[in-house]
Write a protein that holds these residues in place. Structure first.
Motif, PDB file in Angstrom:
ATOM      1  N   THR A 164       0.838  -1.196   0.000  1.00  0.00           N
ATOM      2  CA  THR A 164       0.000   0.000   0.000  1.00  0.00           C
ATOM      3  C   THR A 164       0.876   1.250   0.000  1.00  0.00           C
ATOM      4  O   THR A 164       2.048   1.212   0.399  1.00  0.00           O
ATOM      5  CB  THR A 164      -0.927   0.029   1.229  1.00  0.00           C
ATOM      6  OG1 THR A 164      -0.131  -0.083   2.422  1.00  0.00           O
ATOM      7  CG2 THR A 164      -1.914  -1.125   1.174  1.00  0.00           C
ATOM      8  N   ALA A 165       0.279   2.359  -0.457  1.00  0.00           N
ATOM      9  CA  ALA A 165       0.993   3.630  -0.502  1.00  0.00           C
ATOM     10  C   ALA A 165       0.811   4.351   0.821  1.00  0.00           C
ATOM     11  O   ALA A 165      -0.292   4.775   1.163  1.00  0.00           O
ATOM     12  CB  ALA A 165       0.470   4.480  -1.650  1.00  0.00           C
ATOM     13  N   GLY A 166       1.893   4.441   1.588  1.00  0.00           N
ATOM     14  CA  GLY A 166       1.848   5.177   2.841  1.00  0.00           C
ATOM     15  C   GLY A 166       2.010   6.659   2.596  1.00  0.00           C
ATOM     16  O   GLY A 166       2.075   7.122   1.450  1.00  0.00           O
ATOM     17  N   GLU A 167       2.088   7.429   3.664  1.00  0.00           N
ATOM     18  CA  GLU A 167       2.221   8.874   3.531  1.00  0.00           C
ATOM     19  C   GLU A 167       3.541   9.265   2.887  1.00  0.00           C
ATOM     20  O   GLU A 167       3.617  10.237   2.132  1.00  0.00           O
ATOM     21  CB  GLU A 167       2.109   9.516   4.914  1.00  0.00           C
ATOM     22  CG  GLU A 167       2.178  11.032   4.885  1.00  0.00           C
ATOM     23  CD  GLU A 167       2.033  11.649   6.258  1.00  0.00           C
ATOM     24  OE1 GLU A 167       2.284  12.855   6.396  1.00  0.00           O
ATOM     25  OE2 GLU A 167       1.668  10.913   7.208  1.00  0.00           O
ATOM     26  N   ARG A 168       4.583   8.489   3.166  1.00  0.00           N
ATOM     27  CA  ARG A 168       5.901   8.851   2.656  1.00  0.00           C
ATOM     28  C   ARG A 168       6.542   7.773   1.781  1.00  0.00           C
ATOM     29  O   ARG A 168       7.497   8.045   1.072  1.00  0.00           O
ATOM     30  CB  ARG A 168       6.836   9.164   3.821  1.00  0.00           C
ATOM     31  CG  ARG A 168       6.375  10.352   4.643  1.00  0.00           C
ATOM     32  CD  ARG A 168       7.388  10.710   5.692  1.00  0.00           C
ATOM     33  NE  ARG A 168       6.994  11.893   6.451  1.00  0.00           N
ATOM     34  CZ  ARG A 168       7.734  12.459   7.385  1.00  0.00           C
ATOM     35  NH1 ARG A 168       8.924  11.977   7.676  1.00  0.00           N
ATOM     36  NH2 ARG A 168       7.294  13.520   8.038  1.00  0.00           N
ATOM     37  N   CYS A 169       6.058   6.515   1.877  1.00  0.00           N
ATOM     38  CA  CYS A 169       6.682   5.423   1.118  1.00  0.00           C
ATOM     39  C   CYS A 169       5.711   4.258   1.033  1.00  0.00           C
ATOM     40  O   CYS A 169       4.611   4.295   1.595  1.00  0.00           O
ATOM     41  CB  CYS A 169       7.987   4.982   1.782  1.00  0.00           C
ATOM     42  SG  CYS A 169       7.774   4.429   3.482  1.00  0.00           S
TER      43      CYS A 169
END
Length: 222
Positions: free
Chosen positions: A160-165
């Motif tokens: 999944t796409a986190g806030e930073r990576c």
């Protein structure tokens, strides 16, 4: 100059009223590690619905090792066992070829284990969000005395796409049932093969038996 991760949006236009063209500049700034930032920029006309495809830094995942356990008799020699690790499916958009361990170009690889031991399958790098499914089974090579393990393992990586990576959640299935594990373990039963009993002139316990058969043959002839 960007100093923090995030998504940034700018509009570009000319101060000359005769030039009505206006553009939007989208910038995605991601944390690339080691105090570095990774920037992806896309420019499109204002009002257009051009897709903004963010390029993420890859996340590297280590697969659990493959382990062989032998039950029953103790083999005199360590046999070679083979396992098939293969890509099954993904929901990642635009991905037709799933990531595989380093130096593996195909969508499957044979992992070999010698005797009762274990072996690492390697590391894989994921670049796009999505669900990635892999499967591992033992190959039945028909070695004498062994009963092969028919277990089917599946490992599921949810990227999944986190806030930073990118972030990864890993889950496992054993014959279709959810399990928690540290290794893909396969257990083989072993029974020492029994050689057929044959007459041996150097074994005294067989002399009387052979002599009895000879005397019986003489009596039948008479």
């Amino acid at each position: 100059t960007f100093t923090h991760p995030g998504e940034y949006k700018y509009e570009i236009y000319s101060p000359d009223a005769r030039n009505t063209a206006r553009y939007t500049l989208h910038c995605a700034v991601l944390n690339a590690g080691q105090n570095k930032l990774n920037v992806t920029a896309v420019m499109s006309p204002v009002g257009s619905e051009e897709k903004f495809d963010v390029a993420y830094y890859p996340i590297i995942v280590a697969d659990p090792p493959v382990a062989k356990r032998i039950t029953g008799d103790s083999p005199r020699y360590a046999a070679e066992f083979r396992f098939l690790f293969k890509a099954v499916s993904t929901t990642a958009e635009g991905v037709t070829k799933l990531p595989m361990p380093k130096d593996v170009s195909e969508q499957s690889v044979i992992v070999t284990v010698l005797g009762a031991s274990e072996k690492e399958t390697g590391y894989m790098s994921f670049y796009k969000p999505g669900t990635y499914v892999y499967e591992i089974t033992e190959l039945d090579d028909g070695l004498v005395g062994y009963r092969y393990d028919k277990t089917v393992y599946r490992v599921i990586y949810e990227i999944t796409a986190g806030e930073r990576c990118l972030e990864c959640k890993t889950s496992f299935l054993k014959d279709g049932e959810p399990v928690e594990l540290l290794r893909f373990e396969f257990a083989n039963g072993y029974t020492t093969p029994r050689a057929p009993r044959t007459a041996d002139p150097y074994r005294p316990e067989l002399w009387s038996f052979n002599l009895g058969l000879s005397l019986l043959g003489l009596l039948l002839v008479m």
